[in-house]
Design an enzyme around this catalytic site. Structure first.
Site, mmCIF file in Angstrom:
data_model
loop_
_atom_site.group_PDB
_atom_site.id
_atom_site.type_symbol
_atom_site.label_atom_id
_atom_site.label_comp_id
_atom_site.label_asym_id
_atom_site.label_seq_id
_atom_site.Cartn_x
_atom_site.Cartn_y
_atom_site.Cartn_z
ATOM 1 N N HIS A 13 49.962 -10.496 -7.594
ATOM 2 C CA HIS A 13 51.409 -10.337 -6.905
ATOM 3 C C HIS A 13 51.852 -9.222 -6.330
ATOM 4 C CE1 HIS A 13 55.499 -12.044 -8.587
ATOM 5 N NE2 HIS A 13 55.988 -11.075 -7.714
ATOM 6 N N ASN A 17 55.757 -8.046 2.242
ATOM 7 C CA ASN A 17 56.405 -7.291 3.152
ATOM 8 C C ASN A 17 57.166 -6.181 1.964
ATOM 9 O OD1 ASN A 17 58.076 -8.148 6.344
ATOM 10 N ND2 ASN A 17 58.065 -10.155 5.614
ATOM 11 N N THR A 98 57.048 -14.608 3.095
ATOM 12 C CA THR A 98 57.912 -16.148 3.260
ATOM 13 C C THR A 98 58.316 -16.560 4.622
ATOM 14 O OG1 THR A 98 59.303 -14.749 1.371
ATOM 15 C CG2 THR A 98 60.306 -17.049 2.537
ATOM 16 N N ASP A 170 61.992 -19.056 -0.596
ATOM 17 C CA ASP A 170 62.879 -17.756 -1.057
ATOM 18 C C ASP A 170 64.493 -18.892 -1.855
ATOM 19 O OD1 ASP A 170 65.189 -16.347 -0.542
ATOM 20 O OD2 ASP A 170 64.487 -14.666 1.079
ATOM 21 N N GLY A 200 63.174 -14.951 -4.284
ATOM 22 C CA GLY A 200 64.046 -13.900 -3.641
ATOM 23 C C GLY A 200 65.092 -13.685 -4.732
ATOM 24 N N HIS A 227 59.204 -16.908 -9.933
ATOM 25 C CA HIS A 227 59.358 -15.601 -10.497
ATOM 26 C C HIS A 227 60.284 -16.559 -11.728
ATOM 27 C CE1 HIS A 227 57.549 -13.081 -7.242
ATOM 28 N NE2 HIS A 227 58.812 -12.967 -7.156
ATOM 29 N N GLU A 230 63.194 -12.607 -14.190
ATOM 30 C CA GLU A 230 63.327 -11.279 -13.186
ATOM 31 C C GLU A 230 65.377 -10.834 -14.087
ATOM 32 O OE1 GLU A 230 62.891 -11.379 -9.713
ATOM 33 O OE2 GLU A 230 61.500 -9.052 -9.631
ATOM 34 N N ASP A 305 53.685 -6.278 -7.269
ATOM 35 C CA ASP A 305 55.191 -6.619 -6.679
ATOM 36 C C ASP A 305 54.971 -6.285 -5.361
ATOM 37 O OD1 ASP A 305 56.983 -8.300 -6.433
ATOM 38 O OD2 ASP A 305 58.024 -6.842 -7.535
ATOM 39 N N ASP A 306 55.376 -5.147 -5.364
ATOM 40 C CA ASP A 306 56.040 -4.189 -3.797
ATOM 41 C C ASP A 306 55.751 -2.428 -3.879
ATOM 42 O OD1 ASP A 306 57.584 -6.999 -2.779
ATOM 43 O OD2 ASP A 306 58.925 -6.102 -4.885
HETATM 44 C C1 6MZ Z 1 61.790 -11.216 -5.815
HETATM 45 C C2 6MZ Z 1 60.864 -11.168 -4.687
HETATM 46 C C3 6MZ Z 1 60.507 -9.546 -4.952
HETATM 47 O O1 6MZ Z 1 57.801 -12.445 1.512
HETATM 48 O O2 6MZ Z 1 59.528 -11.429 3.550
HETATM 49 N N1 6MZ Z 1 60.828 -10.420 -3.151
HETATM 50 N N2 6MZ Z 1 61.078 -11.791 -4.884
HETATM 51 N N3 6MZ Z 1 61.532 -10.614 -7.157
HETATM 52 C C4 6MZ Z 1 60.742 -9.950 -6.862
HETATM 53 N N4 6MZ Z 1 61.491 -8.643 -6.552
HETATM 54 C C5 6MZ Z 1 61.643 -6.981 -7.408
HETATM 55 N N5 6MZ Z 1 60.153 -8.575 -4.455
HETATM 56 C C6 6MZ Z 1 60.368 -9.187 -2.763
HETATM 57 O O3 6MZ Z 1 57.701 -10.397 1.299
HETATM 58 C C7 6MZ Z 1 59.730 -10.332 0.935
HETATM 59 C C8 6MZ Z 1 59.906 -11.089 -0.010
HETATM 60 O O4 6MZ Z 1 59.537 -11.201 -0.956
HETATM 61 C C9 6MZ Z 1 60.598 -11.503 -2.315
HETATM 62 C C10 6MZ Z 1 61.908 -11.678 -1.461
HETATM 63 O O5 6MZ Z 1 62.213 -13.265 -1.257
HETATM 64 C C11 6MZ Z 1 61.719 -11.084 -0.431
HETATM 65 O O6 6MZ Z 1 62.917 -10.556 0.807
HETATM 66 P P1 6MZ Z 1 58.007 -11.134 2.275
HETATM 67 O O7 6MZ Z 1 56.703 -11.186 3.010
#
Ligand code: 6MZ
Length: 366
Positions: A13, A17, A98, A170, A200, A227, A230, A305-306
């Site tokens: 996961h 971006n 996305t 998204d 999203g 998702h 959340e 996640d990020d």
């Molecule tokens: C839901 C998330 C997220 O797709 O542009 N994204 N969606 N919950 C989260 N928890 C924190 N973290 C990221 O990567 C960025 C996109 O991933 C989703 C959102 O749509 C975000 O714009 P990409 O590569």
């Protein structure tokens, strides 16, 4: 931390971006700032801010997308994100992103994904295996033995990482746009696209908008991860679980009924500890549902996640699990290894990964 770094890991996961290095984001912002296209100091402040609520995270993504959505940058960030995962011994990544249209840059959803693939091809520090075996065989004009192809990806002399892609829908998109993403995923299967993710801002839109596209994806043999939970949304969680996705992400705001259903269906859960804490989706690490699911032997996998947005890494997520939940080395290793069974790639990849883990268990003297 060193030990968590040295252990092989599986990332299921990770949003492209959301996984960008801060240094790259700042460099991109500086470039646009110098051209007078954005106010650098404001963007710098947003990028470097550490504590963010969930809604602030989505504002940050809007800023990040302004900085990244052109082909060369998409290629660059893909390359860097995979290099970063490989450098901490992640051996398999399902990277989700996305597909975006950006007419000003001549970008279509398809060319966006092509730019991602270009990023995978540009990596030279590590062997990147992203083309499914069956496709390598089919596309080879000269007959070549299967063992020769296996050798290409299986040699132990060079570090390697398996990569598969999930295309994200998204929650701001329309049914038609979601369908376009699914069609693209089908076209791109032979380049390692294995599934669809619904993500999203969970406070936006209705998941049923995407149900036709998700059903179609499933009918065509793509895997689906959602998702789910959340934010509190009892009805949506119930209906999502009814859909029986192959995996779900987060599961923070589940009620008793949802836990029962989840446990009886054995749907694997992608858990993102730092993300959930930072966005206040769980009150504290001690109260994280990891504990209950792990005790119940429910399939779970730790994920970032990020990693850029939340300043973390997969090794750090394991370190947090070890220190917060008292997991020993053997337990962490087993947790990491168990994720192999929940990947969306085929059995040959699973078999390769099982071998990687067996070898690592010996080397780490477990
Ligand atoms: C839901 C998330 C997220 O797709 O542009 N994204 N969606 N919950 C989260 N928890 C924190 N973290 C990221 O990567 C960025 C996109 O991933 C989703 C959102 O749509 C975000 O714009 P990409 O590569």
């Amino acid at each position: 931390m060193e030990w968590c770094m040295s252990m092989p890991k599986v990332e299921l996961h990770a949003h492209l971006n959301g996984s960008i290095r801060d240094s790259t984001l700042l460099e991109l912002a500086k470039g646009l700032g110098d051209k007078g296209l954005i106010d650098f100091s404001q963007v710098e402040h947003v990028v470097l801010k550490n504590d963010r609520s969930l809604s602030e995270v989505f504002k940050l993504f809007d800023v990040i997308h302004i900085l990244t959505t052109d082909h060369a940058t998409v290629t660059r960030i893909t390359k860097e994100v995979i290099e970063d995962f490989a450098s901490e011994n992640v051996v398999y990544v399902e990277l989700r992103t996305t597909p975006k249209k950006n007419e000003a840059k001549g970008m279509s959803k398809r060319s966006y994904i092509e730019a991602v693939l270009e990023g995978l091809r540009a990596i030279s520090s590590v062997d990147v295996c992203f083309i499914p075996h069956s496709e390598e065989l089919k596309n080879h004009s000269n007959p070549i033995s299967i063992s020769a192809i296996n050798d290409k990806c299986n040699e132990n002399t060079r570090k390697k990482i398996f990569v598969r892609l999930l295309l994200s829908i998204d929650r701001r998109e329309t049914t038609e746009a979601a369908m376009e993403t699914v069609m693209l995923a089908l076209e791109m299967r032979h380049f390692g696209v294995v599934g669809i993710d619904l993500s999203g801002n969970p406070a936006v839109g209705e998941w049923v908008t995407y149900l036709p596209a998700l059903k179609f994806a499933r009918g065509q043999g793509l895997y689906v991860t959602l998702h789910c939970g959340e934010v509190p949304n009892s009805r949506e969680i119930h209906d999502m679980l009814d859909f029986l996705p192959e995996r779900i992400g987060h599961a923070c705001f589940f009620e008793e009924e949802h836990w029962k259903k989840l446990k009886s269906t054995k749907i694997p859960v992608e858990l993102c500890l730092t993300s959930n804490i930072r966005t206040l989706s769980v009150p504290s690490i001690d109260a994280h549902h990891f504990v209950d699911l792990y005790k119940a032997k429910h399939p779970v996998v730790l994920c970032t996640d990020d990693s850029g947005v939340f300043s973390t890494s997969l090794s750090n997520e394991y370190k947090i699990a070890a220190s917060s939940f008292g997991l020993g080395r053997k337990e962490m290793f087993e947790l990491s290894k168990s994720a192999v069974e929940f990947i969306f790639a085929d059995n040959t990849v699973k078999e390769d990964l099982r071998n990687i883990f067996s070898l690592a268990a010996k080397n780490l003297e477990l």
